[in-house]
Scaffold this motif. Structure first.
Motif, PDB file in Angstrom:
ATOM      1  N   ASN A 140      25.344 127.299  67.618  1.00  0.00           N
ATOM      2  CA  ASN A 140      26.343 126.294  67.989  1.00  0.00           C
ATOM      3  C   ASN A 140      26.424 125.141  66.991  1.00  0.00           C
ATOM      4  OD1 ASN A 140      27.429 127.501  70.270  1.00  0.00           O
ATOM      5  ND2 ASN A 140      25.947 126.574  71.666  1.00  0.00           N
ATOM      6  N   ASN A 141      25.916 125.351  65.775  1.00  0.00           N
ATOM      7  CA  ASN A 141      25.902 124.290  64.753  1.00  0.00           C
ATOM      8  C   ASN A 141      25.337 122.979  65.304  1.00  0.00           C
ATOM      9  OD1 ASN A 141      27.056 125.818  62.688  1.00  0.00           O
ATOM     10  ND2 ASN A 141      29.117 125.405  63.436  1.00  0.00           N
ATOM     11  N   GLN A 178      25.592 118.350  76.473  1.00  0.00           N
ATOM     12  CA  GLN A 178      25.158 117.715  75.222  1.00  0.00           C
ATOM     13  C   GLN A 178      24.037 118.530  74.565  1.00  0.00           C
ATOM     14  OE1 GLN A 178      26.351 115.372  73.476  1.00  0.00           O
ATOM     15  NE2 GLN A 178      24.835 114.003  72.588  1.00  0.00           N
ATOM     16  N   ARG A 179      23.124 119.034  75.386  1.00  0.00           N
ATOM     17  CA  ARG A 179      22.007 119.832  74.890  1.00  0.00           C
ATOM     18  C   ARG A 179      22.515 121.117  74.230  1.00  0.00           C
ATOM     19  NH1 ARG A 179      19.652 120.513  79.545  1.00  0.00           N
ATOM     20  NH2 ARG A 179      18.749 118.442  79.546  1.00  0.00           N
ATOM     21  N   ASN A 180      23.450 121.786  74.894  1.00  0.00           N
ATOM     22  CA  ASN A 180      23.985 123.046  74.366  1.00  0.00           C
ATOM     23  C   ASN A 180      24.757 122.831  73.073  1.00  0.00           C
ATOM     24  OD1 ASN A 180      26.509 125.256  74.615  1.00  0.00           O
ATOM     25  ND2 ASN A 180      24.481 126.067  75.076  1.00  0.00           N
ATOM     26  N   LYS A 181      25.414 121.688  72.971  1.00  0.00           N
ATOM     27  CA  LYS A 181      26.246 121.402  71.804  1.00  0.00           C
ATOM     28  C   LYS A 181      25.432 120.899  70.615  1.00  0.00           C
ATOM     29  CE  LYS A 181      29.914 118.232  70.320  1.00  0.00           C
ATOM     30  NZ  LYS A 181      30.627 116.977  70.672  1.00  0.00           N
ATOM     31  N   GLU A 182      24.474 120.019  70.871  1.00  0.00           N
ATOM     32  CA  GLU A 182      23.825 119.286  69.783  1.00  0.00           C
ATOM     33  C   GLU A 182      22.406 119.743  69.450  1.00  0.00           C
ATOM     34  OE1 GLU A 182      25.396 117.284  67.951  1.00  0.00           O
ATOM     35  OE2 GLU A 182      27.112 116.585  69.114  1.00  0.00           O
ATOM     36  N   LEU A 183      21.783 120.542  70.340  1.00  0.00           N
ATOM     37  CA  LEU A 183      20.387 120.917  70.119  1.00  0.00           C
ATOM     38  C   LEU A 183      20.210 122.420  70.006  1.00  0.00           C
ATOM     39  CD1 LEU A 183      18.057 118.793  72.447  1.00  0.00           C
ATOM     40  CD2 LEU A 183      18.264 118.679  69.958  1.00  0.00           C
ATOM     41  N   GLY A 184      19.348 122.832  69.079  1.00  0.00           N
ATOM     42  CA  GLY A 184      18.851 124.197  69.043  1.00  0.00           C
ATOM     43  C   GLY A 184      17.370 124.162  69.371  1.00  0.00           C
ATOM     44  N   PHE A 185      16.851 125.257  69.952  1.00  0.00           N
ATOM     45  CA  PHE A 185      15.437 125.301  70.346  1.00  0.00           C
ATOM     46  C   PHE A 185      14.775 126.558  69.805  1.00  0.00           C
ATOM     47  CE2 PHE A 185      17.486 122.831  73.667  1.00  0.00           C
ATOM     48  CZ  PHE A 185      16.621 121.776  73.852  1.00  0.00           C
TER      49      PHE A 185
END
Length: 230
Positions: free
Chosen positions: A165-166, A87-94
């Motif tokens: 990853n948008n 979920q982090r990789n798909k929905e979040l950028g850092f």
């Protein structure tokens, strides 16, 4: 803001405490925050106010003592470690104060990395990373490694990487804290430009009060409590 009804990230009565056996320290107390798609928000606070703890909870890197955090409709506490990572990789950028670029890889390869981790085709990742680096003004720096880039350029690479990853939301932890004033202004202007062109939310944690002049909403974190100030 693109859709007033689209909540990207939400925390309700979020609290975090640490105990050493004898004493309990309340780091965060009943935090409530709602971030909408297309919104740029800032959280300001002094060192030690709990900003990093809050970011870790919002990103699902740590779990709350009580209350809840949801990202794109999914509560972090309902997911196991593997699903949290997905979920982090798909929905979040850092984007961090220190860029955290991998020194042995080029700017292009660093930006490609999250997309490759998500299992996407290398050719697609390369094309998208090239386009993003062009958007952040680094079209001539694709093959340069981090050591060959200036501080501002490294941070631009980190911003491009956060978008690959948008994600529905980008979390920024002191993104200008390590930069001189002119370079910090460049990154700030880049964030403003991206806000107007990308269909995602930006949450900026900072001690730089000047950021408050242009964000959509702002909060102050003090002694573990969050107050809306804009």
């Amino acid at each position: 803001m693109n859709d007033a009804n689209s909540v990207v990230m939400e925390c309700c009565d979020l609290s975090k405490s640490y105990s050493d056996g004898k004493h309990t320290v309340d780091v965060l107390k009943s935090i409530n925050l709602s971030l909408m798609l297309g919104e740029t928000a800032a959280i300001v606070g002094a060192s030690g106010s709990g900003k990093t703890t809050l970011l870790n909870l919002l990103a699902g890197l740590d779990l709350a003592s009580s209350g809840s955090v949801s990202l794109a409709g999914k509560d972090w506490s309902s997911l196991n470690d593997r699903h949290r990572s997905k979920q982090r990789n798909k929905e979040l950028g850092f984007v961090y104060q220190l860029h955290h670029l991998l020194p042995e890889f080029s700017a292009l390869e660093n930006v490609m990395m999250p997309m490759l981790i998500a299992g996407k085709k290398k050719s697609d990742a390369k094309e998208k990373a090239s386009n993003l680096l062009s958007q952040v003004g680094l079209v001539e720096r694709l093959s340069h490694r981090p050591a060959q880039l200036s501080g501002g350029e490294r941070q631009r690479v980190a911003v491009a990487r956060s978008l690959i990853n948008n994600p529905s939301c980008v979390l920024m932890d002191e993104p200008t804290g390590n930069l001189d004033e002119n370079t910090a202004l460049e990154i700030q202007n880049l964030i403003k430009t991206l806000q107007s062109t990308q269909n995602m939310a930006f949450l900026i944690v900072t001690h730089d009060e000047k950021m408050l002049s242009w964000v959509d909403s702002a909060y102050r974190l003090s002694l573990g409590e969050l107050e809306k100030i804009k």
